[in-house]
Write a protein that holds these residues in place. Structure first.
Motif, short mmCIF file in Angstrom:
data_model
loop_
_atom_site.label_atom_id
_atom_site.label_comp_id
_atom_site.label_asym_id
_atom_site.label_seq_id
_atom_site.Cartn_x
_atom_site.Cartn_y
_atom_site.Cartn_z
N ASN A 203 44.74 33.53 35.74
CA ASN A 203 44.26 34.65 36.55
C ASN A 203 45.45 35.45 37.06
OD1 ASN A 203 45.20 33.54 39.02
ND2 ASN A 203 43.28 32.47 39.35
N TYR B 259 42.34 30.23 34.84
CA TYR B 259 41.30 31.21 34.55
C TYR B 259 39.93 30.54 34.70
CZ TYR B 259 38.14 33.92 31.63
OH TYR B 259 37.07 34.62 31.16
N ASN C 211 33.73 35.97 35.78
CA ASN C 211 33.67 37.24 35.09
C ASN C 211 32.31 37.54 34.48
OD1 ASN C 211 36.47 37.75 35.55
ND2 ASN C 211 36.83 36.09 34.13
N GLN D 105 40.29 42.89 39.94
CA GLN D 105 41.11 41.71 39.75
C GLN D 105 42.60 42.00 40.00
OE1 GLN D 105 40.06 40.98 35.67
NE2 GLN D 105 38.57 39.41 36.23
#
Length: 171
Positions: free
Chosen positions: A56, A62, A67, A104
């Motif tokens: 990330n 991640y 998402n 983000q």
């Protein structure tokens, strides 16, 4: 009339490239595969998303669940709107997206990340650090190029991939 001027001129440029290489000039077909309000993660296969290639934006693991949309899972648009075209030979791709990943990025008012100014050029991640949108975009390009060129003599494994920036949060 369903394509932007950038798309039309991109096809013209690809024709110019073929002409410069003394290739046989064939008419280009333009294929639109789009869905508004999506994120880069929706357009990649889950196998690459789950491989841990990208971290990330803060360098942490991640998390694909972050998402998803209520109607689209990560990887969903790749399966439905990219994969069906992999049997075609293409000369290039244009990518119109990014504004839905902007949340983000580290804003100018957030704290420093990795010792960098959070509102600077690395606010949306770094390919070198394998972080954020920058890494996801590289991952998308590599995955698409690999998928379209798996059959030798079809799509060039380094076909042109254009990025068209859209402004987030505007009309």
């Amino acid at each position: 009339n369903q394509f932007s001027a950038a798309c039309w001129h991109f096809a013209e440029h690809l024709t110019d490239i073929a002409e410069a290489k003394n290739e046989t000039i064939v008419p280009f077909g333009l294929v639109a595969s789009h869905w508004g309000g999506t994120m880069v993660e929706h357009w990649q296969p889950n196998s690459t998303l789950n491989a841990g290639v990208c971290k990330n934006n803060s360098g942490g693991d991640y998390a694909p669940w972050q998402n998803g949309r209520w109607d689209i899972d990560s990887g969903g648009l790749y399966n439905g709107m990219v994969r069906p075209f992999l049997n075609m030979t293409i000369r290039g791709a244009l990518w119109y997206q990014g504004e839905n990943n902007v949340f983000q990025c580290h804003g100018a008012n957030s704290t420093l990340q990795h010792g960098r100014d959070s509102g600077g050029p690395l606010a949306c991640g770094s390919i070198a650090d394998s972080t954020g949108y920058a890494c996801m975009m590289k991952n998308l390009i590599d995955t698409w190029r690999e998928g379209w060129s798996v059959e030798p003599g079809t799509s060039d494994p380094s076909f042109p991939f254009g990025l068209v920036s859209l402004a987030g949060g505007t009309s």
